[in-house]
Scaffold this motif. Sequence first.
Motif, PDB file in Angstrom:
ATOM      1  N   SER A   1       0.845  -1.179   0.000  1.00 56.69           N
ATOM      2  CA  SER A   1       0.000   0.000   0.000  1.00 56.69           C
ATOM      3  C   SER A   1       0.884   1.232   0.000  1.00 56.69           C
ATOM      4  O   SER A   1       2.071   1.162   0.242  1.00 56.69           O
ATOM      5  CB  SER A   1      -0.934  -0.011   1.207  1.00 56.69           C
ATOM      6  OG  SER A   1      -0.193  -0.090   2.397  1.00 56.69           O
TER       7      SER A   1
ATOM      8  N   ASP B   1       0.837   1.977   6.683  1.00 57.24           N
ATOM      9  CA  ASP B   1       0.333   0.662   6.320  1.00 57.24           C
ATOM     10  C   ASP B   1       1.424  -0.386   6.489  1.00 57.24           C
ATOM     11  O   ASP B   1       2.609  -0.081   6.461  1.00 57.24           O
ATOM     12  CB  ASP B   1      -0.180   0.656   4.879  1.00 57.24           C
ATOM     13  CG  ASP B   1      -1.527   1.344   4.754  1.00 57.24           C
ATOM     14  OD1 ASP B   1      -2.236   1.424   5.772  1.00 57.24           O
ATOM     15  OD2 ASP B   1      -1.852   1.803   3.655  1.00 57.24           O
TER      16      ASP B   1
ATOM     17  N   GLN C   1      -6.582  -2.695   9.390  1.00 58.56           N
ATOM     18  CA  GLN C   1      -5.484  -2.230   8.553  1.00 58.56           C
ATOM     19  C   GLN C   1      -5.825  -2.440   7.084  1.00 58.56           C
ATOM     20  O   GLN C   1      -6.378  -3.470   6.707  1.00 58.56           O
ATOM     21  CB  GLN C   1      -4.193  -2.993   8.894  1.00 58.56           C
ATOM     22  CG  GLN C   1      -3.652  -2.628  10.258  1.00 58.56           C
ATOM     23  CD  GLN C   1      -3.170  -3.835  11.012  1.00 58.56           C
ATOM     24  OE1 GLN C   1      -3.348  -4.949  10.581  1.00 58.56           O
ATOM     25  NE2 GLN C   1      -2.563  -3.591  12.157  1.00 58.56           N
ATOM     26  N   ARG C   2      -5.499  -1.452   6.261  1.00 66.65           N
ATOM     27  CA  ARG C   2      -5.750  -1.570   4.828  1.00 66.65           C
ATOM     28  C   ARG C   2      -4.682  -2.461   4.201  1.00 66.65           C
ATOM     29  O   ARG C   2      -3.500  -2.280   4.417  1.00 66.65           O
ATOM     30  CB  ARG C   2      -5.720  -0.191   4.181  1.00 66.65           C
ATOM     31  CG  ARG C   2      -6.133  -0.201   2.721  1.00 66.65           C
ATOM     32  CD  ARG C   2      -6.418   1.214   2.267  1.00 66.65           C
ATOM     33  NE  ARG C   2      -5.196   2.002   2.224  1.00 66.65           N
ATOM     34  CZ  ARG C   2      -4.552   2.274   1.097  1.00 66.65           C
ATOM     35  NH1 ARG C   2      -4.993   1.823  -0.042  1.00 66.65           N
ATOM     36  NH2 ARG C   2      -3.458   3.003   1.109  1.00 66.65           N
TER      37      ARG C   2
END
Length: 347
Positions: A67, A72, A101-102
Amino acid sequence: MALLRKINRVLLVLLIFMVYLILYSRMHSAPSPPSHTDTRVESGVVGGAVAGAAGRAAGGAVEVEMSEAEDDILIVICAAEERLGGTMANRQQHTQQHGRQRVLLHRYAARQCRVFLKGRVRPDSSRPELLHPLNFVRFYLPLLVVKHRRAIYLDDDVIVQGDIQDLYNTKLQSGHAAAFASDCDLPSEVIRTMGMQTTYMGFLDYRKLEVRELGINPSDCSFNPGVFVADMETWKRQKITKQLETWMLQNYKNNLYSSAMSGGVATPPMLIVFHGKYTSLDPVWHVGHLGWSPDTEYSDASLNEAQLLHWSGRFKPWDYPCVHMELWEKWYVPDPSKRFSLVRPNS
């Protein structure tokens, strides 16, 4: 030299192609809110060290959770094709337990790794699966991780029970390119079962002059490189990849490793290069060798305290026999294509 220049040109072309693919995918994908888990999957190829042409290929895959945001978490996971179904438990566990969390998933399949390992890896091993080219992707992290200051590397037989952010935030000592967990921090009952496999004696052939000249005490504690946190800038500055390749070549020429015990040849180079030069992980972040024996079990206290479980060894949690398979299986997602299935006593 001509061969080296040719390899470098191939790597450069593959790297440029990889960047193009990533930029293309980002331009044609809608951004996701940072508060949600994003699991976009792209296909590609790992050419020894570099991701490239699109399309799924036989041989395996390396998943890079990538990301743009600085906060991240980036995770690299490798798996051979026949074990891709097992990695779904790892991915599902991250999605369910750490969904705040992305995560962007980029999957790269292995097609050309064998070309880059030719002349560097001996085919003889007590565990041929450890000679799979994807086992050596960890040597080339800076070529995969091009925009992040650090990354977590995980083997495919790992389940994270804690908050992965804590592992990612591991403070590395000055001058250290990575953090590993010492094998001497394993529970005493596991150490007794493993014997010399928790020391350098279990991985290096001390009958060879080149090994003795390293000045490494054979009783020094080893570490398992199936789980580690790496600082990319320090790794590149210290030319870690080049050092690892040097020891691969040395072993190919002089057979320096205790292959009968260590099985593969991915661990010894890391033990040599990082000896005395790595930060120690908290032992709860690598409760490993659950796959060493189908009879040696961890205590409930150790399992409950563990932030990360690793079935390193022959006895994987998707096979049988294996210990503590229920801890892994609760995250298992059946393969709808039925190409991957669990091996159990009643199956």
